[in-house]
Every structure is written in structure tokens, then in C-alpha cells.
Write an enzyme that holds these catalytic residues in place. Structure first.
Site, PDB file in Angstrom:
ATOM      1  N   ARG A   3     -21.929 -17.045 -14.242  1.00  0.00           N
ATOM      2  CA  ARG A   3     -22.206 -16.905 -15.679  1.00  0.00           C
ATOM      3  C   ARG A   3     -22.561 -18.220 -16.379  1.00  0.00           C
ATOM      4  NH1 ARG A   3     -18.054 -13.421 -14.354  1.00  0.00           N
ATOM      5  NH2 ARG A   3     -18.388 -11.198 -14.761  1.00  0.00           N
TER       6      ARG A   3
ATOM      7  N   THR B 164     -24.345 -10.037   0.647  1.00  0.00           N
ATOM      8  CA  THR B 164     -23.226  -9.616  -0.209  1.00  0.00           C
ATOM      9  C   THR B 164     -22.592  -8.375   0.400  1.00  0.00           C
ATOM     10  OG1 THR B 164     -24.285 -10.605  -2.106  1.00  0.00           O
ATOM     11  CG2 THR B 164     -22.618  -8.931  -2.571  1.00  0.00           C
TER      12      THR B 164
ATOM     13  N   TYR C 269     -29.057  -8.000  -0.563  1.00  0.00           N
ATOM     14  CA  TYR C 269     -28.440  -6.677  -0.590  1.00  0.00           C
ATOM     15  C   TYR C 269     -29.147  -5.874   0.490  1.00  0.00           C
ATOM     16  CZ  TYR C 269     -25.739  -7.277  -4.888  1.00  0.00           C
ATOM     17  OH  TYR C 269     -24.822  -7.676  -5.822  1.00  0.00           O
TER      18      TYR C 269
ATOM     19  N   HIS D  12     -16.884 -11.357  -6.882  1.00  0.00           N
ATOM     20  CA  HIS D  12     -18.092 -10.937  -7.594  1.00  0.00           C
ATOM     21  C   HIS D  12     -17.910 -11.108  -9.110  1.00  0.00           C
ATOM     22  CE1 HIS D  12     -21.810  -8.430  -6.504  1.00  0.00           C
ATOM     23  NE2 HIS D  12     -21.948  -8.605  -7.805  1.00  0.00           N
TER      24      HIS D  12
ATOM     25  N   SER E 158     -30.939 -14.227  -6.147  1.00  0.00           N
ATOM     26  CA  SER E 158     -30.508 -12.835  -5.960  1.00  0.00           C
ATOM     27  C   SER E 158     -31.661 -11.979  -5.452  1.00  0.00           C
ATOM     28  CB  SER E 158     -30.031 -12.280  -7.310  1.00  0.00           C
ATOM     29  OG  SER E 158     -29.898 -10.881  -7.243  1.00  0.00           O
TER      30      SER E 158
ATOM     31  N   LYS F 253     -20.799 -12.926   1.624  1.00  0.00           N
ATOM     32  CA  LYS F 253     -20.265 -13.217   0.292  1.00  0.00           C
ATOM     33  C   LYS F 253     -19.459 -12.020  -0.206  1.00  0.00           C
ATOM     34  CE  LYS F 253     -21.915 -14.086  -4.453  1.00  0.00           C
ATOM     35  NZ  LYS F 253     -21.747 -12.810  -5.146  1.00  0.00           N
TER      36      LYS F 253
HETATM   37  C1  LIG Z   1     -24.765 -10.936 -14.508  1.00  0.00           C
HETATM   38  C2  LIG Z   1     -24.346 -11.119 -13.079  1.00  0.00           C
HETATM   39  C3  LIG Z   1     -25.202 -10.720 -12.067  1.00  0.00           C
HETATM   40  C4  LIG Z   1     -24.824 -10.903 -10.735  1.00  0.00           C
HETATM   41  N1  LIG Z   1     -25.706 -10.561  -9.758  1.00  0.00           N
HETATM   42  C5  LIG Z   1     -25.367 -10.759  -8.462  1.00  0.00           C
HETATM   43  C6  LIG Z   1     -26.290 -10.460  -7.435  1.00  0.00           C
HETATM   44  O1  LIG Z   1     -27.412 -10.065  -7.675  1.00  0.00           O
HETATM   45  N2  LIG Z   1     -25.867 -10.642  -6.172  1.00  0.00           N
HETATM   46  C7  LIG Z   1     -24.603 -11.102  -5.862  1.00  0.00           C
HETATM   47  O2  LIG Z   1     -24.267 -11.230  -4.684  1.00  0.00           O
HETATM   48  N3  LIG Z   1     -23.736 -11.422  -6.824  1.00  0.00           N
HETATM   49  C8  LIG Z   1     -24.084 -11.273  -8.120  1.00  0.00           C
HETATM   50  N4  LIG Z   1     -23.198 -11.620  -9.089  1.00  0.00           N
HETATM   51  C9  LIG Z   1     -21.926 -12.266  -8.728  1.00  0.00           C
HETATM   52  C10 LIG Z   1     -22.091 -13.793  -8.665  1.00  0.00           C
HETATM   53  O3  LIG Z   1     -22.864 -14.176  -7.567  1.00  0.00           O
HETATM   54  C11 LIG Z   1     -20.746 -14.539  -8.556  1.00  0.00           C
HETATM   55  O4  LIG Z   1     -20.011 -13.995  -7.490  1.00  0.00           O
HETATM   56  C12 LIG Z   1     -19.915 -14.470  -9.835  1.00  0.00           C
HETATM   57  O5  LIG Z   1     -20.728 -14.492 -10.975  1.00  0.00           O
HETATM   58  C13 LIG Z   1     -18.946 -15.652  -9.869  1.00  0.00           C
HETATM   59  O6  LIG Z   1     -18.159 -15.599 -10.996  1.00  0.00           O
HETATM   60  P1  LIG Z   1     -18.438 -16.431 -12.343  1.00  0.00           P
HETATM   61  O7  LIG Z   1     -19.481 -15.691 -13.092  1.00  0.00           O
HETATM   62  O8  LIG Z   1     -17.114 -16.412 -13.011  1.00  0.00           O
HETATM   63  O9  LIG Z   1     -18.883 -17.819 -11.944  1.00  0.00           O
HETATM   64  C14 LIG Z   1     -23.561 -11.454 -10.421  1.00  0.00           C
HETATM   65  C15 LIG Z   1     -22.701 -11.852 -11.450  1.00  0.00           C
HETATM   66  C16 LIG Z   1     -23.090 -11.701 -12.764  1.00  0.00           C
HETATM   67  C17 LIG Z   1     -22.147 -12.162 -13.857  1.00  0.00           C
HETATM   68  C1  LIG Z   2     -30.525  -3.033 -10.671  1.00  0.00           C
HETATM   69  C2  LIG Z   2     -29.598  -3.387  -9.554  1.00  0.00           C
HETATM   70  C3  LIG Z   2     -28.375  -4.036  -9.990  1.00  0.00           C
HETATM   71  C4  LIG Z   2     -28.033  -5.243  -9.205  1.00  0.00           C
HETATM   72  C5  LIG Z   2     -26.854  -5.860  -9.764  1.00  0.00           C
HETATM   73  C6  LIG Z   2     -26.604  -7.233  -9.387  1.00  0.00           C
HETATM   74  C7  LIG Z   2     -25.163  -7.551  -9.323  1.00  0.00           C
HETATM   75  O1  LIG Z   2     -24.687  -7.901  -8.266  1.00  0.00           O
HETATM   76  C8  LIG Z   2     -24.258  -7.469 -10.462  1.00  0.00           C
HETATM   77  O2  LIG Z   2     -23.060  -7.800 -10.312  1.00  0.00           O
HETATM   78  O3  LIG Z   2     -24.660  -7.043 -11.560  1.00  0.00           O
END
Ligand SMILES: Cc1cc2nc3c(=O)[nH]c(=O)nc-3n(C[C@H](O)[C@H](O)[C@H](O)COP(=O)(O)O)c2cc1C
Ligand SMILES: CCCCCCC(=O)C(=O)O
Length: 383
Positions: A329, A157, A131, A257, A107, A233
Site C-alpha cells: 500500500r 502467489t 497468478y 496478502h 502483478s 508468496k
Molecule cells: C490493492 C492491493 C492489490 C494487491 N494485488 C496483489 C496482486 O496482484 N498479487 C499479489 O500477489 N498480491 C497482491 N497484493 C498483496 C501485496 O503483494 C502484499 O502482500 C501486501 O500489500 C503487503 O501488505 P502491505 O500493503 O501492508 O504492505 C495486493 C495488495 C493490495 C493492497
Molecule cells: C481482477 C482480479 C483481481 C486481482 C486482485 C489482485 C489482488 O491480489 C488483491 O489482493 O486485490
């Protein structure tokens, strides 16, 4: 120590050990969390149609992604701030991906820098999730650093011009603890990014720094900044998938997401067939959202498969299939369990489950998982 046998066990453990603010940030979806729940429910409505007596004595789970071999058809989705789960954070998950021969997506909002991840897992296939910042110099710098550090793709994303409202984060006034930094922003520009983050919630961070004016043309411009393949994405409609193809992306990640953006968008698995049908073999298609067991991987791979007639005259058909399913997750739950070892265990559990399902269903390889092997439950109520 408690020995998890499935991803649900890792989750149960994480729910016990993570601090409330972190757990709520990781687990939450947007709004009433209908989409978050539906990412799971939609999988449970799909049925597998196994085939018998197909000589499954030898099996392979390997696949090809962007021309590179991956040992497994599932990899690690980008999730922000992994040091909240374990002090080794992204270093641990990248090393686990390297050990298991699968893909790791870092990320932008990581707590370990691009360079440190590259040094820790030099042989992993690493992609960088981007991002796009209002400050295009910050954005260009991230892309260059990923390229120089040996990352093999940029995953932009596109579903986050603003962040979804995750109610528990608002209630908790969620902030990053002071001992953790956004490691890609240490230095001149970075300081401003990091400083703005402290004292404000993630929604404020995103609103102040991410670029909500993005349009498809910006993806075209991004392509000029790098020789790396660009993937998008967060695609949930055939219209956007086709637009992405027209712009010339190399791959699409079908994703909501993790239910964290708009509550009430469909489950990712509900959207997948529409996108596969529209896009066919024009670009690679990947998937994430709600994958917690190997049967989910099997279902996504089957629904992602598409028969494409190559030579009508000779009647030769080739099956194209989605080659990667990603998890968010479950990796965080693995980290919370035991860092690198915990993430490796998560990947191993899923690997042995998938071997089990494929073997019993009569599939020796990923390309044996065909579209007619998965149907919606309504298929049986119609009989
Ligand atoms: C805690 C958390 C942080 C995430 N941070 C990002 C991120 O920084 N960039 C991004 O494109 N997606 C982010 N996502 C989305 C994930 O890449 C992904 O699309 C999603 O977690 C898939 O679902 P799942 O958790 O059920 O596997 C985040 C998801 C979670 C749960
Ligand atoms: C401090 C910036 C927050 C980024 C968050 C990352 C993300 O995609 C998410 O779902 O949480």
C-alpha cells in the site's frame, strides 16, 4: 503542495484524493479487518535494543538478493491495477524502483504490460508475480513473456485459490473503470479475460479464471516451464515453508496478502520467526505486511536473522538474514501523491529513516542487525 514527511502522511493524502471505490479496494482487508490491523499492532509490540559506541560513521543499506546486489533492503510488492492511483501506474513505480536501485514486483493483474514495464525500467531488478490461471496456456504465456522481457524471477502467489471477502468492495460492487485494461491480456486470450472482468467484481473474476485446484505438484510443473527462479508468496506456516523447500523453490515470501485473504490469520511479523527457524538458510526468505516505517524494516530484518553454525569444529558462525522486506500500500499512496516522483519520495523517506535507525542502533550494515536487537514487549514486563 503538501509535503509528506513519513508514509502516514502519504496515506493521509491518498485518503483525501482517491475516488471512494479505488481507495476502498486499495485499503481494505478481509472480513472485520482484524489481520489488517494486527499487521501494524504486532510491529508496535516489538522493542528495539540499540547498541552504543560502535563507530557508525560509514553505513551501507545494500544487500544481496538472489545473488544480485540491491541498494536497499526494501522493495515494491506486487499490487494490482496501479493506474487506478495514477495514469502512469506500474511504469511510474518500476521507474522509481530503478532510480532507487531496489526490486520491483509486477502483478499479473497490472494495468501496464510486462513488455512496457520492461522497456520503461530496463535496469531495474524486476520480478513477475504470477497468478495461475485455469487455462494453462495463458499461464505459460505470461511466464514466457516475463522471461523474454528480462524479469529475473517468478513469484507465484499461493494464498489465493479464492479471494478474501473485502466487504467494502462488495458494498461498492467494485469494478475496474472502463478506461483501464488488464494490460497483460490484450489479444486473443486476453480479450476473454478482460471481457469477463467487466461487469463482475474481482471475486467473480478470480473464481471464474484462477485455478483453485492447485497443488504443490503444480509448482514442480511450473519449474519445468522456465529457467527463472520460482518463489512462493503467501506462506504462513512452517509446514508449508518446508514443503516449498522440498519442492525446490528458490525463495519464500512470508505474507498474509496485506490482511486481504483470511481475516484472523496472524500478522506476517508474528509468523516470521517460526519460518526462519524451520527453513534456516535452505532458501531465501522475504517478508511483507504492515511495513510503514523504517523501524518495521529493522524489526523484520532482525527477526529474520538466524545464526547458522557452519563449521562446528572451528566454531565459525555465519548469520543468514532475510534480505528483502516488501511494501504494497505505501507504494500506492506514493503513486496517488505524484506518480513516479511520489513513489521515489516514499522510498527515499524510508531510506533516510532506516539510515537514522540503523546508525543510532549501532548498525553499519544490514548484517549488523542481529536477532537479539529486537524483542517482544513481554521481555520487559518479565524483568
Ligand atoms: C490493492 C492491493 C492489490 C494487491 N494485488 C496483489 C496482486 O496482484 N498479487 C499479489 O500477489 N498480491 C497482491 N497484493 C498483496 C501485496 O503483494 C502484499 O502482500 C501486501 O500489500 C503487503 O501488505 P502491505 O500493503 O501492508 O504492505 C495486493 C495488495 C493490495 C493492497
Ligand atoms: C481482477 C482480479 C483481481 C486481482 C486482485 C489482485 C489482488 O491480489 C488483491 O489482493 O486485490
Amino acid at each position: 503542495m503538501y509535503t509528506p514527511v513519513c508514509i502516514q502522511d502519504f496515506e493521509t493524502h491518498a485518503f483525501k484524493v482517491l475516488p471512494k471505490g479505488t481507495l476502498d479496494y486499495y485499503k481494505s482487508g478481509a472480513g472485520q479487518q482484524l489481520t489488517l490491523a494486527n499487521n501494524r499492532t504486532a510491529f508496535s509490540k516489538l522493542r528495539i535494543r540499540p547498541r552504543c559506541l560502535r563507530n557508525v560513521r560509514t553505513r551501507s543499506l545494500s544487500t544481496t538478493v538472489m545473488g544480485t546486489k540491491a541498494a536497499l533492503p526494501f522493495g515494491i510488492a506486487p499490487t494490482a491495477m496501479q493506474k487506478l492511483a495514477h495514469p502512469d501506474g506500474e511504469l511510474a513505480s518500476a521507474r522509481a524502483a530503478e532510480k532507487m536501485g531496489t526490486i520491483f514486483i509486477l502483478s499479473t493483474i497490472s494495468t501496464t504490460s510486462i513488455e512496457d514495464v520492461a522497456a520503461a525500467a530496463p535496469n531495474a531488478t524486476k520480478w513477475f508475480q504470477l497468478y495461475i490461471y485455469k487455462d494453462r496456456e495463458v499461464t505459460a504465456n505470461l511466464v514466457k513473456r516475463a522471461e523474454i522481457s528480462g524479469f529475473k524471477a517468478i513469484v507465484v502467489t499461493v494464498d489465493s485459490p479464492m479471494f478474501g471477502i473485502r466487504r467494502d468492495d462488495v458494498r461498492n460492487n467494485f469494478k475496474m473503470p472502463p478506461h483501464i485494461t488488464l494490460a497483460n491480456f490484450v489479444g486473443e486470450k486476453a480479450t476473454s479475460v478482460s471481457k469477463r472482468q467487466s461487469g463482475s467484481g474481482i471475486g467473480n473474476y478470480v473464481a471464474s479464471l484462477f485455478d483453485a485446484s492447485l497443488e504443490w505438484e503444480d509448482i514442480r510443473s511450473l519449474k519445468k516451464l522456465t529457467t527463472l527462479p520460482i518463489m512462493v508468496k503467501g506462506i504462513l506456516t512452517k509446514e508449508d515453508a518446508l514443503k516449498a523447500v522440498e519442492i525446490g523453490v528458490s525463495a519464500i515470501v512470508v505474507s498474509n496478502h496485506g490482511g486481504r485473504q483470511i481475516d484472523s490469520v496472524p500478522a506476517s511479523i508474528e509468523v516470521l520467526p517460526e519460518i526462519v527457524k524451520a527453513v534456516g538458510s535452505k532458501v531465501e526468505i522475504y517478508f511483507d505486511g504492515g511495513v510503514r516505517e523504517a523501524v518495521d524494516v529493522f524489526k523484520a530484518l532482525a527477526l529474520g536473522a538466524k545464526m547458522v553454525s557452519l563449521y562446528l569444529v572451528s566454531n565459525y558462525c555465519k548469520v543468514f538474514f532475510i534480505s528483502q522486506v516488501f511494501m504494497g500500500r505505501p507504494i500506492l499512496w506514493g503513486l496517488a501523491y505524484n506518480g513516479e516522483e511520489g513513489v521515489t519520495k516514499v522510498l527515499k523517506v524510508l531510506k533516510s529513516e532506516l539510515e537514522n535507525v540503523m546508525t543510532i542502533a549501532g548498525c553499519r550494515s544490514i548484517s549488523d542487525i542481529k536477532p537479539d536487537m529486537v524483542v517482544h514487549e513481554s521481555y520487559y514486563s518479565r524483568l
